[in-house]
Design an enzyme around this catalytic site. Structure first.
Site, PDB file in Angstrom:
ATOM      1  N   LYS A 102      26.741 -14.339 -88.055  1.00  0.00           N
ATOM      2  CA  LYS A 102      25.329 -14.643 -88.333  1.00  0.00           C
ATOM      3  C   LYS A 102      24.589 -13.334 -88.549  1.00  0.00           C
ATOM      4  O   LYS A 102      24.524 -12.483 -87.676  1.00  0.00           O
ATOM      5  CB  LYS A 102      24.652 -15.410 -87.202  1.00  0.00           C
ATOM      6  CG  LYS A 102      23.308 -15.979 -87.699  1.00  0.00           C
ATOM      7  CD  LYS A 102      22.356 -16.388 -86.610  1.00  0.00           C
ATOM      8  CE  LYS A 102      21.535 -15.280 -86.039  1.00  0.00           C
ATOM      9  NZ  LYS A 102      20.611 -14.610 -86.992  1.00  0.00           N
ATOM     10  N   GLU A 120      12.110   0.355 -74.347  1.00  0.00           N
ATOM     11  CA  GLU A 120      12.602   0.681 -75.685  1.00  0.00           C
ATOM     12  C   GLU A 120      11.531   0.285 -76.711  1.00  0.00           C
ATOM     13  O   GLU A 120      11.081  -0.856 -76.741  1.00  0.00           O
ATOM     14  CB  GLU A 120      13.881  -0.115 -75.954  1.00  0.00           C
ATOM     15  CG  GLU A 120      14.522   0.233 -77.271  1.00  0.00           C
ATOM     16  CD  GLU A 120      15.830  -0.519 -77.505  1.00  0.00           C
ATOM     17  OE1 GLU A 120      15.908  -1.704 -77.153  1.00  0.00           O
ATOM     18  OE2 GLU A 120      16.753   0.099 -78.057  1.00  0.00           O
TER      19      GLU A 120
HETATM   20  P1  ADP Z   1      15.272  -7.949 -82.425  1.00  0.00           P
HETATM   21  O1  ADP Z   1      14.305  -8.323 -81.325  1.00  0.00           O
HETATM   22  O2  ADP Z   1      15.383  -6.505 -82.631  1.00  0.00           O
HETATM   23  O3  ADP Z   1      15.091  -8.727 -83.696  1.00  0.00           O
HETATM   24  P2  ADP Z   1      17.282  -9.660 -81.421  1.00  0.00           P
HETATM   25  O4  ADP Z   1      18.129  -9.361 -80.260  1.00  0.00           O
HETATM   26  O5  ADP Z   1      16.211 -10.694 -81.279  1.00  0.00           O
HETATM   27  O6  ADP Z   1      16.694  -8.300 -81.885  1.00  0.00           O
HETATM   28  O7  ADP Z   1      18.160 -10.077 -82.682  1.00  0.00           O
HETATM   29  C1  ADP Z   1      19.444  -9.634 -82.951  1.00  0.00           C
HETATM   30  C2  ADP Z   1      20.262 -10.778 -83.500  1.00  0.00           C
HETATM   31  O8  ADP Z   1      20.329 -11.793 -82.498  1.00  0.00           O
HETATM   32  C3  ADP Z   1      19.676 -11.460 -84.726  1.00  0.00           C
HETATM   33  O9  ADP Z   1      20.729 -11.864 -85.576  1.00  0.00           O
HETATM   34  C4  ADP Z   1      18.980 -12.663 -84.131  1.00  0.00           C
HETATM   35  O10 ADP Z   1      18.822 -13.736 -85.027  1.00  0.00           O
HETATM   36  C5  ADP Z   1      19.919 -13.028 -83.013  1.00  0.00           C
HETATM   37  N1  ADP Z   1      19.313 -13.833 -81.935  1.00  0.00           N
HETATM   38  C6  ADP Z   1      18.033 -13.829 -81.515  1.00  0.00           C
HETATM   39  N2  ADP Z   1      17.861 -14.719 -80.514  1.00  0.00           N
HETATM   40  C7  ADP Z   1      19.060 -15.303 -80.287  1.00  0.00           C
HETATM   41  C8  ADP Z   1      19.547 -16.297 -79.378  1.00  0.00           C
HETATM   42  N3  ADP Z   1      18.759 -16.867 -78.487  1.00  0.00           N
HETATM   43  N4  ADP Z   1      20.855 -16.613 -79.427  1.00  0.00           N
HETATM   44  C9  ADP Z   1      21.680 -16.027 -80.312  1.00  0.00           C
HETATM   45  N5  ADP Z   1      21.293 -15.106 -81.198  1.00  0.00           N
HETATM   46  C10 ADP Z   1      20.001 -14.736 -81.195  1.00  0.00           C
END
Ligand code: ADP
Length: 493
Positions: free
Chosen positions: A187, A394
């Protein structure tokens, strides 16, 4: 909506796949939804891509499982290596297109983006070289037995990547997984889905069998969460925020106890001692925080400078930061482009406001750059104290703090005073100091007299709350293999 669209960038025009990539075909999502990806330079939509959610993840997992038990199983390790190196060749062949996609979708300078393409190709080629060198052991326990181990693929791997290095993170994830014979449901990040779809096209062209790599564009709370909780995914590898990393681990525990590797956040210290070559140190400190607009999990965002060189350091660092070329990603001279999204822009600006409010001194920057796009000035705060939010959390943007320390011991103590432990650096010309400090710092990577010099041969990952497991190098292979012990009883007759 169609599955391909011609996209014009300031550098070139190319054909962008828009569908989900499942079983080597671009398809629409089951729910028929699409979402737009935004150009951070001008805040305008680039294209809409098809959106995948839980049902699409289920279909992709079925495809990956069937490839794992079918055609992919028959592909020899050497052939897996050949496929990976061929894919690396295609990345290099299409370097101009891939760099333009990254500049458009992520906002990174096109020159930096070319570096990402080269590093991604290097990573795939490196793991291509490993594919036929994955061995177990033969173990002699007694004369009546033969015992050996096999390093078998873990199975179907869910891989969830962030937006800061869309292409590079894709390569870091698929390289070791494919070399060891796994299949993948990837993904990409919702902010930057374009390069992953373009690489999907190259994966098919390289000759990977259908279902080996499946790419889902979609959101974390839907597609990402479905991967983490899936009962037929054997392993999840995630790069992103610590907050989401925790959720992934919980979902893995609550579902089928899939294996988990996490590469999470950081608040990495960058220490400058009095005997450092100050001008060289400043180059690295500048690169350490401002490279990729500060959007690096290992960004050297806490700069700890010995009091003997503190004032001089600030004077030179301010001068250096103000020379960073901020602007249009398609200008080949650009060092710093826009932040990736409005959300990131707002978060960073609120940290800057918070720093100012807490009494930190702005040495340079502290404001938006220009009037359009998510641009932020390279920002240096000094006169900070350890309790300030900008020192603790961060920020993930072009913002750093400079703290004064009085000794090597204090530098180590302050450096380690964080829940994170991804990276660190020390600048000194004394080899004994360099090794002493490196040994004392709790971080997955310590750079001595340099910063941000990652390489696919070198393991990368975090101590403490910065992650679990290591990516890159031979270490990453361990995350993608299950060790099976086979003990054969030898008949004495
Ligand atoms: P940022 O806050 O920098 O966007 P995230 O950790 O939210 O970083 O996002 C990193 C990746 O994790 C992206 O591909 C995002 O879609 C995915 N992501 C965000 N929330 C979830 C979740 N609850 N479960 C799985 N993947 C997630």
């Amino acid at each position: 909506m169609s599955l391909f669209q011609t996209v014009q960038t300031p550098a070139l025009t190319y054909e962008q796949p828009l569908g989900l990539f499942i079983n080597n075909e671009f398809v629409k999502g089951v729910e028929g939804k699409t979402f737009e990806t935004i150009n951070p330079h001008n805040e305008k939509p680039i294209v809409a891509v098809h959106e995948g959610a839980e049902e699409d993840v289920n279909i992709a997992v079925k495809a990956a499982r069937s490839a794992l038990n079918g055609e992919w199983k028959q592909v020899t390790p050497s052939e897996r290596g050949r496929l990976l190196t061929r894919l690396a060749d295609f990345l290099e062949r299409d370097i101009e297109t891939l760099a333009a996609i990254e500049a458009l979708d992520n906002g990174k300078g096109v020159t930096m983006a070319k570096g990402d393409v080269t590093a991604s190709a290097g990573c795939l080629r490196y793991y291509g070289g490993w594919a036929d060198k994955i061995y177990g052991q033969t173990i002699d326990t007694d004369t009546n037995s033969l015992t050996y181990t096999r390093h078998e693929p873990v199975g179907v791997c869910g891989q969830i990547i962030p937006w800061n290095f869309p292409l590079l993170m894709f390569a870091w994830k698929i390289g070791p997984a494919l070399a060891t014979g796994n299949t993948i449901v990837m993904k990409t990040a919702e902010q930057t889905p374009l390069s992953g779809l373009y690489v999907a096209k190259l994966i098919k062209e390289a000759g990977f069998p259908p279902g080996v790599v499946n790419v889902i564009s979609g959101f974390g709370r839907t597609a990402g969460a479905a991967i983490a909780a899936h009962m037929d995914i054997d392993k999840v590898a995630f790069t992103g925020s610590t907050l989401v990393g925790r959720q992934i681990m919980k979902s893995a525990a609550d579902s089928n106890l899939k294996k988990v590797t996490l590469e999470l956040g950081g608040k990495s210290p960058n220490i400058v001692l009095p005997d450092a070559n100050l001008e060289e140190a400043i180059e690295w400190v500048n690169l350490g925080i401002f490279f990729n607009h500060g959007q690096c999990c290992c960004a050297g965002s806490r700069i700890l400078v010995h009091e003997a060189v503190y004032e001089k350091f600030l004077e030179l660092f301010k001068k250096r930061a103000e020379q960073n070329k901020v602007g249009d990603p398609f200008n080949t001279e650009t060092f710093q482009g826009p932040q990736v999204s409005q959300i990131q822009y707002d978060r960073i600006m609120s940290y800057i406001k918070d720093g100012k409010g807490a009494g930190a001194k702005v040495i340079t920057g502290g404001d938006r750059h220009g009037s359009e796009g998510y641009y932020i000035q390279p920002t240096i705060f000094a006169d900070v104290t350890e309790d300030m939010t900008i020192v603790k959390e961060e920020i993930f943007g072009p913002v750093c703090t400079v703290q004064k320390v009085r000794s090597e011991e204090e530098a180590i103590k302050v450096a380690n005073d964080t829940n994170y432990g991804l990276a660190a650096a020390v600048h000194t010309t004394n080899i004994n100091t360099a090794i002493r400090v490196s040994n004392a710092i709790k971080a997955g990577t310590v750079w001595v007299n340099n910063y941000n010099t990652l390489h696919y041969q070198m393991p990368f990952g975090g101590f403490k709350e910065s992650g679990i497991g290591r990516e890159l190098g031979s270490y990453a292979l361990e995350n993608y293999t299950e060790v099976k012990t086979v003990r054969v009883h030898l008949s004495q007759s």
